[in-house]
Write a protein that holds these residues in place. Structure first.
Motif, PDB file in Angstrom:
ATOM      1  N   PHE A  13      38.731  39.706  35.083  1.00  0.00           N
ATOM      2  CA  PHE A  13      40.015  39.947  34.429  1.00  0.00           C
ATOM      3  C   PHE A  13      40.298  41.450  34.282  1.00  0.00           C
ATOM      4  CE2 PHE A  13      41.469  40.325  29.798  1.00  0.00           C
ATOM      5  CZ  PHE A  13      42.786  40.555  30.135  1.00  0.00           C
ATOM      6  N   ASP A  33      30.493  42.154  42.672  1.00  0.00           N
ATOM      7  CA  ASP A  33      30.740  41.001  41.803  1.00  0.00           C
ATOM      8  C   ASP A  33      30.043  39.786  42.397  1.00  0.00           C
ATOM      9  OD1 ASP A  33      32.188  38.810  40.334  1.00  0.00           O
ATOM     10  OD2 ASP A  33      33.333  40.512  39.568  1.00  0.00           O
ATOM     11  N   TYR A 146      25.390  37.835  22.365  1.00  0.00           N
ATOM     12  CA  TYR A 146      26.293  38.660  23.181  1.00  0.00           C
ATOM     13  C   TYR A 146      26.420  40.064  22.579  1.00  0.00           C
ATOM     14  CZ  TYR A 146      30.727  40.490  24.972  1.00  0.00           C
ATOM     15  OH  TYR A 146      31.700  41.297  25.510  1.00  0.00           O
TER      16      TYR A 146
HETATM   17  P1  NAD Z   1      35.343  38.556  33.268  1.00  0.00           P
HETATM   18  O1  NAD Z   1      34.411  37.417  33.113  1.00  0.00           O
HETATM   19  O2  NAD Z   1      36.721  38.281  33.749  1.00  0.00           O
HETATM   20  O3  NAD Z   1      34.692  39.680  34.173  1.00  0.00           O
HETATM   21  C1  NAD Z   1      33.310  39.846  34.301  1.00  0.00           C
HETATM   22  C2  NAD Z   1      32.997  39.923  35.796  1.00  0.00           C
HETATM   23  O4  NAD Z   1      31.602  40.131  35.953  1.00  0.00           O
HETATM   24  C3  NAD Z   1      33.337  38.630  36.546  1.00  0.00           C
HETATM   25  O5  NAD Z   1      34.121  38.937  37.684  1.00  0.00           O
HETATM   26  C4  NAD Z   1      31.981  38.057  36.938  1.00  0.00           C
HETATM   27  O6  NAD Z   1      32.021  37.323  38.160  1.00  0.00           O
HETATM   28  C5  NAD Z   1      31.153  39.319  37.026  1.00  0.00           C
HETATM   29  N1  NAD Z   1      29.718  39.067  36.832  1.00  0.00           N
HETATM   30  C6  NAD Z   1      29.120  38.327  35.854  1.00  0.00           C
HETATM   31  N2  NAD Z   1      27.795  38.333  36.017  1.00  0.00           N
HETATM   32  C7  NAD Z   1      27.539  39.093  37.113  1.00  0.00           C
HETATM   33  C8  NAD Z   1      26.352  39.471  37.786  1.00  0.00           C
HETATM   34  N3  NAD Z   1      25.155  39.053  37.369  1.00  0.00           N
HETATM   35  N4  NAD Z   1      26.451  40.272  38.875  1.00  0.00           N
HETATM   36  C9  NAD Z   1      27.661  40.694  39.321  1.00  0.00           C
HETATM   37  N5  NAD Z   1      28.821  40.348  38.732  1.00  0.00           N
HETATM   38  C10 NAD Z   1      28.763  39.568  37.640  1.00  0.00           C
HETATM   39  O7  NAD Z   1      35.404  39.300  31.848  1.00  0.00           O
HETATM   40  P2  NAD Z   1      36.308  40.484  31.314  1.00  0.00           P
HETATM   41  O8  NAD Z   1      37.024  39.969  30.129  1.00  0.00           O
HETATM   42  O9  NAD Z   1      37.071  41.103  32.426  1.00  0.00           O
HETATM   43  O10 NAD Z   1      35.192  41.507  30.779  1.00  0.00           O
HETATM   44  C11 NAD Z   1      34.818  42.695  31.488  1.00  0.00           C
HETATM   45  C12 NAD Z   1      33.886  43.519  30.608  1.00  0.00           C
HETATM   46  O11 NAD Z   1      34.550  43.915  29.406  1.00  0.00           O
HETATM   47  C13 NAD Z   1      32.618  42.794  30.165  1.00  0.00           C
HETATM   48  O12 NAD Z   1      31.547  43.702  30.205  1.00  0.00           O
HETATM   49  C14 NAD Z   1      32.895  42.385  28.730  1.00  0.00           C
HETATM   50  O13 NAD Z   1      31.716  42.277  27.979  1.00  0.00           O
HETATM   51  C15 NAD Z   1      33.756  43.544  28.267  1.00  0.00           C
HETATM   52  N6  NAD Z   1      34.639  43.181  27.166  1.00  0.00           N
HETATM   53  C16 NAD Z   1      35.654  42.270  27.345  1.00  0.00           C
HETATM   54  C17 NAD Z   1      36.488  41.970  26.276  1.00  0.00           C
HETATM   55  C18 NAD Z   1      37.628  40.990  26.392  1.00  0.00           C
HETATM   56  O14 NAD Z   1      38.300  40.764  25.382  1.00  0.00           O
HETATM   57  N7  NAD Z   1      37.905  40.416  27.542  1.00  0.00           N
HETATM   58  C19 NAD Z   1      36.285  42.598  25.030  1.00  0.00           C
HETATM   59  C20 NAD Z   1      35.219  43.486  24.888  1.00  0.00           C
HETATM   60  C21 NAD Z   1      34.425  43.789  25.970  1.00  0.00           C
END
Ligand code: NAD
Ligand code: UD1
Length: 319
Positions: A13, A33, A146
């Motif tokens: 995302f 990814d 987490y």
């Molecule tokens: P998301 O799940 O859409 O994106 C995470 C991506 O990481 C995915 O594309 C997934 O396929 C990839 N991934 C997972 N495990 C993997 C691995 N072992 N090797 C390679 N790729 C891997 O989530 P997001 O909401 O886009 O979050 C992105 C980052 O931002 C994360 O680190 C999350 O902790 C952080 N974050 C998100 C939010 C939120 O509200 N969405 C808030 C705080 C922090």
């Protein structure tokens, strides 16, 4: 000078929006990814472009990370297992990916002579806040595996800055929303409510709906991340990236009900969720000072824009 950037989790995302912006700005971009949460479709407009490269692989795997880092001088590390709920059910997996994976990317970044390393941390590191707004010096007492994993990874970033000279910056994202947010059993509250309202069902609130979150639009988060690539002052720091506004879950449900134009529907309250915090809101003073960060989109405007884009996307997919 930074000209080639790796985005781990770039098919997800937030990552895919960041990739769009970096490509627009003329950077060479590599995405690593494993598609466990992300989608190829999120990157479709870049596939085949000469300055874009997709590596399908795992951040825990040394060879995958090595190959993704070829010629790269800055890293945005976003790949993670992101669900608080899933982390309660499977803490070992979350530790392996979020802590072990981050350590692996940090170590390979040092080996590859990367200059800047921007880490996507989370406000989940604070746990239940003693006060809001939450500034970066607020105690960190995560309430979920987490949150623990994001805090441990932050500590590794700090040590890699001090010991190995890697220019790390940790951004503590608050609750990010916007187009391409995933939908599934572990998705965030905004995706859940939208899906329920689309089916003509009432939004289901866990608890009484008085709990609050700081909802920040993904475009604002991406702007903050980009500032972290360029600012010299931010190196070695942890910095909040949010909207600076506190919204209750009940209020969120009401805004979405109004935007959907279904005033007859009332939200339904159900059992509170384990490990949930009661309040959240970012103090943005440090982000303003070190990143010149200023969120632009209000929640109402951002949600409206998100719904319009979803309808457009669905019409294109169907037609
Ligand atoms: P998301 O799940 O859409 O994106 C995470 C991506 O990481 C995915 O594309 C997934 O396929 C990839 N991934 C997972 N495990 C993997 C691995 N072992 N090797 C390679 N790729 C891997 O989530 P997001 O909401 O886009 O979050 C992105 C980052 O931002 C994360 O680190 C999350 O902790 C952080 N974050 C998100 C939010 C939120 O509200 N969405 C808030 C705080 C922090
Ligand atoms: C979210 C992110 C996490 C990030 C954190 C930062 C997701 C899945 N998780 O966790 O990666 O680090 O923000 O703050 O995006 N709720 C309902 N009904 C629902 C779903 C949720 O009432 O159907 C409530 C929850 O109980 C909670 C609030 O809404 O009180 C927010 O939940 P959620 O969107 O899952 O976010 P966080 O748990 O804050």
């Amino acid at each position: 000078m930074v000209d080639k950037v790796l985005v781990t989790g770039g098919a997800g995302f937030i990552g895919s929006h960041l990739v769009d912006r970096l490509m627009n700005e003329g950077f060479g971009v590599v995405v690593l990814d494993d598609f466990s949460g992300g989608k190829r479709e999120n990157l479709s407009s870049h596939l085949g472009e000469p300055n874009f490269c997709l590596v399908e692989g795992d951040v825990r795997n040394e060879a995958d990370v090595k190959s993704a880092l070829e010629g790269v001088n800055a890293v945005f590390h976003l790949a993670a297992t992101v669900s608080v709920d899933l982390s309660v059910k499977n803490p070992l997996l979350v530790n392996e990916v979020n802590v072990g994976g981050t350590l692996n990317v940090l170590r390979e970044s040092v080996r590859a002579d990367v200059k800047r390393f921007v880490y996507a941390s989370s406000c989940a590191v604070y746990g239940e806040p003693a006060h809001v707004p939450i500034s970066e010096d607020h105690p960190t007492k995560p309430t979920s595996p987490y949150g623990v994993s994001k805090l441990a990874a932050e500590h590794y970033c700090k040590v890699f800055c001090e010991v190995y000279g890697l220019e790390t910056v940790c951004l503590r994202f608050f609750n990010v929303y916007g187009p391409r947010q995933s939908m599934g059993p572990y998705s965030g509250v905004i995706s859940q409510f939208i899906e329920q309202l689309k089916r003509g069902k009432p939004p289901v609130i866990f608890g009484d709906g008085t709990q609050t979150r700081d909802f920040v639009h993904v475009d604002d988060v991406v702007a903050g991340a980009l500032c972290a690539l360029n600012s010299e002052e931010c190196v070695g720091n942890v910095i909040n990236v949010g909207s600076g506004k506190e919204t209750s879950i009940k209020k969120l449900a009401d805004i979405l009900i109004t935007l959907f134009g279904v005033q007859g529907i009332k939200p339904r309250c159900s059992t509170p969720r384990a490990g949930d915090i009661s309040r959240s809101c970012a103090d943005l003073s440090k982000a303003e000072r070190l990143l010149e960060y200023k969120p632009r989109l209000s929640l109402k405007k951002g949600l409206k824009q998100m719904l319009i884009e979803q309808v457009k996307h669905e019409n294109v997919s169907e037609g």
